[in-house]
Design a protein around this motif. Structure first.
Motif, short mmCIF file in Angstrom:
data_model
loop_
_atom_site.label_atom_id
_atom_site.label_comp_id
_atom_site.label_asym_id
_atom_site.label_seq_id
_atom_site.Cartn_x
_atom_site.Cartn_y
_atom_site.Cartn_z
N ASP A 191 0.92 -1.15 0.12
CA ASP A 191 -0.03 -0.05 0.01
C ASP A 191 0.67 1.20 0.05
N SER A 192 1.19 1.73 -1.11
CA SER A 192 1.80 2.96 -1.46
C SER A 192 1.31 4.27 -0.70
N TRP A 193 0.23 4.24 -0.47
CA TRP A 193 -0.53 5.57 0.16
C TRP A 193 -0.33 5.29 1.72
N VAL A 194 -0.37 4.17 2.39
CA VAL A 194 0.01 4.11 3.61
C VAL A 194 1.47 4.73 3.91
N LEU A 195 2.18 4.33 3.14
CA LEU A 195 3.70 4.87 3.13
C LEU A 195 3.67 6.25 3.18
N ALA A 196 3.18 6.77 1.94
CA ALA A 196 2.99 8.19 1.95
C ALA A 196 2.58 9.22 2.78
N GLN A 197 1.43 8.49 3.43
CA GLN A 197 0.82 9.32 4.71
C GLN A 197 1.78 9.20 5.83
N LEU A 198 2.43 8.02 6.05
CA LEU A 198 3.56 7.99 7.24
C LEU A 198 4.61 9.14 7.17
N CYS A 199 5.15 9.19 5.55
CA CYS A 199 6.19 10.17 5.37
C CYS A 199 5.70 11.72 5.64
N VAL A 200 4.38 11.95 5.58
CA VAL A 200 3.87 13.35 5.63
C VAL A 200 3.45 13.37 7.11
N ASP A 201 3.15 12.35 7.78
CA ASP A 201 2.67 12.50 9.43
C ASP A 201 4.05 12.68 9.98
N HIS A 202 5.24 12.11 9.55
CA HIS A 202 6.55 12.16 10.22
C HIS A 202 6.86 13.56 10.31
N LEU A 203 6.43 14.40 9.39
CA LEU A 203 6.93 15.83 9.52
C LEU A 203 6.22 16.83 10.51
N GLN A 204 5.10 16.23 11.01
CA GLN A 204 4.25 17.24 11.71
C GLN A 204 4.49 17.44 13.09
N PRO A 205 5.35 16.54 14.18
CA PRO A 205 5.58 16.78 15.51
C PRO A 205 6.75 17.94 15.55
N SER A 206 7.66 17.93 14.91
CA SER A 206 8.92 18.83 14.92
C SER A 206 8.19 20.30 14.56
N LYS A 207 7.63 20.18 13.45
CA LYS A 207 6.77 21.76 13.01
C LYS A 207 5.92 22.07 14.03
N GLN A 208 5.12 21.27 14.59
CA GLN A 208 4.37 21.85 15.89
C GLN A 208 5.15 22.41 16.95
N LEU A 209 6.01 21.62 17.20
CA LEU A 209 6.97 22.06 18.36
C LEU A 209 7.75 23.51 17.99
N TYR A 210 8.10 23.69 16.86
CA TYR A 210 8.70 24.91 16.63
C TYR A 210 7.96 25.81 16.54
N LEU A 211 6.62 25.45 15.95
CA LEU A 211 5.54 26.67 16.12
C LEU A 211 5.02 27.20 17.24
N GLU A 212 4.84 26.14 18.13
CA GLU A 212 4.36 26.19 19.66
C GLU A 212 5.45 27.13 20.43
N GLY A 213 6.93 26.91 20.05
CA GLY A 213 7.91 27.50 20.55
C GLY A 213 7.94 29.35 20.16
N ILE A 214 7.53 29.54 18.67
CA ILE A 214 7.59 30.57 18.18
C ILE A 214 6.51 31.42 19.03
N GLY A 215 5.24 30.90 19.16
CA GLY A 215 3.92 31.29 19.79
C GLY A 215 4.48 31.77 21.28
N ARG A 216 5.29 30.88 22.11
CA ARG A 216 5.54 31.27 23.40
C ARG A 216 6.38 32.40 23.81
N ALA A 217 7.24 32.39 22.39
CA ALA A 217 8.18 33.51 22.58
C ALA A 217 7.75 34.88 22.20
N GLY A 218 6.46 35.02 21.31
CA GLY A 218 5.90 36.20 21.20
C GLY A 218 5.01 36.51 22.10
N GLU A 219 4.64 35.77 23.12
CA GLU A 219 3.80 36.29 24.21
C GLU A 219 4.59 36.70 25.30
N THR A 220 6.03 36.55 25.35
CA THR A 220 6.86 36.82 26.38
C THR A 220 7.10 38.59 26.05
#
Length: 220
Positions: A191-220
């Motif tokens: 199932d190539s679509w399963v692999l493709a979705q995994l490769c996209v999902d894999h990007l999300q945690p580090s992206k969200q962590l960075y964006l949350e850090g930017i948000g916290r920095a903007g609040e200080t």
């Protein structure tokens, strides 16, 4: 023109500053002053300038006329745009990988995942970073399109400041390791679509962590 010895020293400067930037020892927005770098590294001013040029090409340093070089600070919209392109590229590459993948590829990725896990256990940030990149480039190289792989590598470099924030986060690293194992399992299936979705999902945690850090920095 730099001679061989100077080229080696330039590479040492690039590696040292890259580590300082991606592992948080030099914060986004920090100025990289040539005279300060000359005091730190026993190289010529030309070698320092070439090193800064290489870091600019990696996407982790910006240079402006009459202002010099600074550690790149990614704005939220830049992060979202970079990751939108990464998602498209990685999804397409994953869909182009013939499944089930050959045992040689699965064995190679399994070994790279093992090495990555060892570096996680040892807390080696440089080792984690390099093993992770080798894993993904080996995976996407299986798509058979070198230009697509080069584009993926370019956007991996552009997102270095984003990805690096998760290197010292044990929870994020465990998620990454779990995703790697799931990708290897998917390669053994059809199932190539399963692999493709995994490769996209894999990007999300580090992206969200960075964006949350930017948000916290903007609040200080």
């Amino acid at each position: 023109m730099l001679n061989r010895a100077e080229l080696g020293k330039e590479a040492d400067v690039v590696r040292a500053l890259e580590e300082d930037i991606i592992f948080g020892r030099l914060a986004p927005g920090t100025r990289l002053v040539e005279d300060v770098l000359l005091a730190r590294f026993p190289v010529s001013r030309h070698a320092i300038r070439q090193a800064l040029y290489q870091l600019e090409r990696l996407g982790i340093v910006t240079r402006e006329r009459n202002k010099g070089a600074t550690v790149r600070r990614l704005a939220p919209d830049e992060v979202l745009q970079i990751y939108a392109v990464r998602e498209m590229l990685q999804r397409q590459a994953a869909l182009m990988i013939p499944l089930p993948a050959p045992a040689s590829l699965i064995d190679e990725l399994t070994e790279l995942d093992r090495v990555h896990g060892e570096h996680v256990e040892n807390g080696s940030l440089r080792g984690i970073h390099e093993a992770n990149d080798r894993f993904h480039l080996a995976l996407f190289s299986a798509c058979g399109n070198k230009y697509l792989v080069e584009s993926i590598e370019h956007y991996m470099e552009l997102s270095l400041p984003v990805r690096a924030k998760s290197l010292a986060d044990r929870e994020q690293l465990e998620i990454s390791r779990r995703h790697h194992r799931m990708m290897i399992e998917a390669l053994a299936g059809r199932d190539s679509w399963v692999l493709a979705q995994l490769c996209v999902d894999h990007l999300q945690p580090s992206k969200q962590l960075y964006l949350e850090g930017i948000g916290r920095a903007g609040e200080t």
